[in-house]
Write a protein that holds these residues in place. Structure first.
Motif, PDB file in Angstrom:
ATOM      1  N   ASP A 180       0.862  -1.181   0.000  1.00  0.00           N
ATOM      2  CA  ASP A 180       0.000   0.000   0.000  1.00  0.00           C
ATOM      3  C   ASP A 180       0.903   1.237   0.000  1.00  0.00           C
ATOM      4  O   ASP A 180       1.395   1.670   1.036  1.00  0.00           O
ATOM      5  CB  ASP A 180      -0.902  -0.004   1.239  1.00  0.00           C
ATOM      6  CG  ASP A 180      -1.910   1.136   1.244  1.00  0.00           C
ATOM      7  OD1 ASP A 180      -1.592   2.208   0.705  1.00  0.00           O
ATOM      8  OD2 ASP A 180      -3.007   0.956   1.793  1.00  0.00           O
ATOM      9  N   GLY A 181       1.118   1.804  -1.185  1.00  0.00           N
ATOM     10  CA  GLY A 181       2.035   2.936  -1.316  1.00  0.00           C
ATOM     11  C   GLY A 181       1.563   4.182  -0.606  1.00  0.00           C
ATOM     12  O   GLY A 181       2.384   5.001  -0.178  1.00  0.00           O
ATOM     13  N   THR A 182       0.244   4.351  -0.467  1.00  0.00           N
ATOM     14  CA  THR A 182      -0.273   5.538   0.226  1.00  0.00           C
ATOM     15  C   THR A 182       0.152   5.523   1.693  1.00  0.00           C
ATOM     16  O   THR A 182       0.646   6.523   2.228  1.00  0.00           O
ATOM     17  CB  THR A 182      -1.807   5.593   0.125  1.00  0.00           C
ATOM     18  OG1 THR A 182      -2.181   5.640  -1.249  1.00  0.00           O
ATOM     19  CG2 THR A 182      -2.348   6.815   0.849  1.00  0.00           C
ATOM     20  N   THR A 183      -0.041   4.362   2.344  1.00  0.00           N
ATOM     21  CA  THR A 183       0.357   4.246   3.749  1.00  0.00           C
ATOM     22  C   THR A 183       1.857   4.414   3.886  1.00  0.00           C
ATOM     23  O   THR A 183       2.341   5.099   4.807  1.00  0.00           O
ATOM     24  CB  THR A 183      -0.071   2.885   4.312  1.00  0.00           C
ATOM     25  OG1 THR A 183      -1.487   2.772   4.249  1.00  0.00           O
ATOM     26  CG2 THR A 183       0.391   2.726   5.759  1.00  0.00           C
ATOM     27  N   SER A 184       2.611   3.815   2.986  1.00  0.00           N
ATOM     28  CA  SER A 184       4.064   3.929   3.038  1.00  0.00           C
ATOM     29  C   SER A 184       4.505   5.385   2.926  1.00  0.00           C
ATOM     30  O   SER A 184       5.393   5.838   3.654  1.00  0.00           O
ATOM     31  CB  SER A 184       4.699   3.102   1.925  1.00  0.00           C
ATOM     32  OG  SER A 184       6.087   3.248   1.907  1.00  0.00           O
ATOM     33  N   SER A 185       3.871   6.132   2.032  1.00  0.00           N
ATOM     34  CA  SER A 185       4.224   7.547   1.860  1.00  0.00           C
ATOM     35  C   SER A 185       3.897   8.354   3.110  1.00  0.00           C
ATOM     36  O   SER A 185       4.654   9.234   3.521  1.00  0.00           O
ATOM     37  CB  SER A 185       3.498   8.129   0.648  1.00  0.00           C
ATOM     38  OG  SER A 185       3.920   7.504  -0.545  1.00  0.00           O
ATOM     39  N   LEU A 186       2.760   8.039   3.726  1.00  0.00           N
ATOM     40  CA  LEU A 186       2.384   8.742   4.956  1.00  0.00           C
ATOM     41  C   LEU A 186       3.396   8.471   6.068  1.00  0.00           C
ATOM     42  O   LEU A 186       3.788   9.384   6.800  1.00  0.00           O
ATOM     43  CB  LEU A 186       0.984   8.318   5.408  1.00  0.00           C
ATOM     44  CG  LEU A 186      -0.196   8.893   4.625  1.00  0.00           C
ATOM     45  CD1 LEU A 186      -1.500   8.271   5.109  1.00  0.00           C
ATOM     46  CD2 LEU A 186      -0.242  10.419   4.775  1.00  0.00           C
ATOM     47  N   VAL A 187       3.810   7.207   6.204  1.00  0.00           N
ATOM     48  CA  VAL A 187       4.792   6.859   7.226  1.00  0.00           C
ATOM     49  C   VAL A 187       6.100   7.579   6.962  1.00  0.00           C
ATOM     50  O   VAL A 187       6.752   8.083   7.892  1.00  0.00           O
ATOM     51  CB  VAL A 187       5.001   5.328   7.269  1.00  0.00           C
ATOM     52  CG1 VAL A 187       6.169   4.983   8.193  1.00  0.00           C
ATOM     53  CG2 VAL A 187       3.738   4.623   7.726  1.00  0.00           C
ATOM     54  N   GLY A 209       3.548  -0.415  -3.797  1.00  0.00           N
ATOM     55  CA  GLY A 209       4.950  -0.541  -3.403  1.00  0.00           C
ATOM     56  C   GLY A 209       5.227   0.145  -2.082  1.00  0.00           C
ATOM     57  O   GLY A 209       4.384   0.199  -1.196  1.00  0.00           O
ATOM     58  N   GLY A 210       6.423   0.676  -1.966  1.00  0.00           N
ATOM     59  CA  GLY A 210       6.808   1.367  -0.745  1.00  0.00           C
ATOM     60  C   GLY A 210       7.467   0.456   0.273  1.00  0.00           C
ATOM     61  O   GLY A 210       7.447  -0.777   0.168  1.00  0.00           O
ATOM     62  N   THR A 211       8.049   1.093   1.270  1.00  0.00           N
ATOM     63  CA  THR A 211       8.727   0.378   2.351  1.00  0.00           C
ATOM     64  C   THR A 211       7.696  -0.231   3.299  1.00  0.00           C
ATOM     65  O   THR A 211       6.759   0.460   3.708  1.00  0.00           O
ATOM     66  CB  THR A 211       9.646   1.335   3.133  1.00  0.00           C
ATOM     67  OG1 THR A 211      10.605   1.886   2.232  1.00  0.00           O
ATOM     68  CG2 THR A 211      10.361   0.619   4.269  1.00  0.00           C
ATOM     69  N   PRO A 212       7.832  -1.473   3.670  1.00  0.00           N
ATOM     70  CA  PRO A 212       6.855  -2.081   4.592  1.00  0.00           C
ATOM     71  C   PRO A 212       6.968  -1.461   5.983  1.00  0.00           C
ATOM     72  O   PRO A 212       8.059  -0.998   6.368  1.00  0.00           O
ATOM     73  CB  PRO A 212       7.259  -3.557   4.605  1.00  0.00           C
ATOM     74  CG  PRO A 212       8.711  -3.551   4.268  1.00  0.00           C
ATOM     75  CD  PRO A 212       8.898  -2.419   3.295  1.00  0.00           C
ATOM     76  N   PRO A 213       5.888  -1.465   6.764  1.00  0.00           N
ATOM     77  CA  PRO A 213       5.964  -0.935   8.131  1.00  0.00           C
ATOM     78  C   PRO A 213       6.958  -1.706   8.990  1.00  0.00           C
ATOM     79  O   PRO A 213       7.559  -1.150   9.923  1.00  0.00           O
ATOM     80  CB  PRO A 213       4.535  -1.100   8.659  1.00  0.00           C
ATOM     81  CG  PRO A 213       3.683  -1.249   7.447  1.00  0.00           C
ATOM     82  CD  PRO A 213       4.536  -1.912   6.424  1.00  0.00           C
ATOM     83  N   GLY A 214       7.127  -2.985   8.697  1.00  0.00           N
ATOM     84  CA  GLY A 214       8.048  -3.813   9.470  1.00  0.00           C
ATOM     85  C   GLY A 214       8.181  -5.176   8.826  1.00  0.00           C
ATOM     86  O   GLY A 214       7.512  -5.476   7.827  1.00  0.00           O
TER      87      GLY A 214
END
Length: 388
Positions: free
Chosen positions: A35-42, A114-119
């Motif tokens: 979820d790239g949106t969540t990754s960008s927010l983080v 995409g994006g970096t995973p939360p963990g």
């Protein structure tokens, strides 16, 4: 990488706050991977504020369903249950966190994937720091005998050189990559599209249990999660990001292995392809990938090492054909011997004229060639020795 992102991720070795870790557990459990949106927010706000923003989805708004899922997660309970199963949760800033994952925030697709995973959820005693120089080896689940042979040869070579192999724990090429590394006493880890406590596929039960007990299995999915097609696609980006390069051995035109190669391209990693027979269905994708000018052809583990190693390391000598006796002749001798006839002898004057060399130079070359058993001299003149 933005300055905001740099501020939101603690430097490696600096303790991560408990609130930050718990917020990332909630996001890991409630948000679908990739979820790239969540990754960008983080990246912009940090995990705590990103979670607050995601929990604020009011009834009827697009984020309502996500907010409901996040609200159901008890992060402390999740961590406690994971710890009882020998599973640890890693976040950016932890010493084990693979730094290559942070580059995923710069590779989010136009569709927001995409994006970096939360963990990361990890089961197994091996610290992920051992994967710093690792290579991914991926390919078709329906591996041919050729694909199996090439995979095992490449992975055995990498293992003997001390290079860890990462793959997806699937059937076919993935299984052979892990198994060949283990057979050569190498290091290998699997990145899964399901929870690290689940066995998928069931046929790889022994392999996955061994990796979880002796090495490492990794997932961005929390324990208990089932594999789905989108989760496999999300998993592929982790394989590409954790490793220094990706080797594709056999891939059809619609192959998850090519998806992994695409992510490696986006992250500016080495993409290496083992070409296959042009008549093979399972090699159509990898062959077409190369035809498009993407990736580098590799045919041996030594060529993989040359690409991923430091400058000047693991240099490969250019391949040459079988060495022949004529290879040791001087340039003059090689020129003269080309004009010595096979059957009818020729005089030195004729050979000198045809070779364009001085008579004395030709005479000297012929005598040296006779001592090396390339030519023979008779009363009629010079001719090639038998079997030359």
């Amino acid at each position: 990488m933005s300055a905001a992102h740099l501020r939101s991720v603690p430097p490696v070795g600096e303790p991560v706050s408990e609130a930050e870790r718990l917020a990332r557990v909630v996001l890991s459990c409630g948000v679908e991977p990739g979820d790239g949106t969540t990754s960008s927010l983080v990246a912009q706000l940090g995990a705590e504020r990103a979670l607050e923003r995601s929990l604020s989805g009011a009834e009827g708004e697009p984020g309502e369903m996500l907010a409901a899922r996040l609200a159901e997660v008890d992060p402390a309970r999740q961590l406690d249950q994971a710890e009882r199963c020998g599973i640890r949760f890693l976040v950016p800033g932890d010493p084990e966190w693979p730094p290559g994952l942070d580059q995923l925030d710069g590779a989010i697709t136009d569709e927001g994937f995409g994006g970096t995973p939360p963990g990361l959820w990890v089961k197994g005693p091996m610290p992920l720091t051992e994967l710093a120089t690792s290579v991914a080896v991926v390919g078709s689940r329906a591996a041919s005998a050729y694909g199996v042979e090439m995979t095992r040869a490449v992975c055995a070579h990498l293992a003997l050189a001390g290079v860890p192999v990462v793959s997806g724990g699937a059937l076919g090429i993935d299984f052979e990559a892990h198994d060949a590394s283990l057979s050569a006493d190498g290091v290998t880890a699997a990145v899964l599209a399901c929870g690290v406590d689940r066995v998928y596929p069931a046929n790889n039960r022994r392999l996955l249990h061994h990796l979880a007990s002796e090495f490492a299995v990794v997932s961005e999915q929390p324990p208990g999660s089932a594999p789905t097609r989108p989760r496999f696609l999300a998993r592929n980006r982790l394989i590409a990001a954790i490793t220094s390069g990706t080797v594709v051995v056999e891939a059809a035109l619609r192959s998850g292995a090519l998806n992994t190669a695409g992510w490696a391209e986006s992250l500016h990693r080495h993409v290496m392809c083992v070409p296959g027979p042009v008549t093979s269905y399972t090699s159509q994708g990898v062959n077409n990938f190369l035809r498009e000018g993407r990736g580098t052809v590799v045919t041996h583990g030594a060529e993989v090492l040359e690409l991923v190693g430091a400058t000047g390391e693991h240099l490969v000598d250019p391949p040459r054909g079988e060495r022949r006796a004529r290879d040791d002749l001087t340039p003059t001798e090689a020129k003269v011997v080309e004009w010595v006839p096979v059957s009818e002898p020729a005089l030195v004057e004729s050979i000198a004229r045809l070779s364009g060399l001085h008579l004395r130079t030709t005479e000297g070359a012929l005598r040296r060639l006779r001592s090396k058993r390339f030519v023979e001299l008779s009363d009629e003149g010079w001719r090639l020795a038998p079997d030359v």
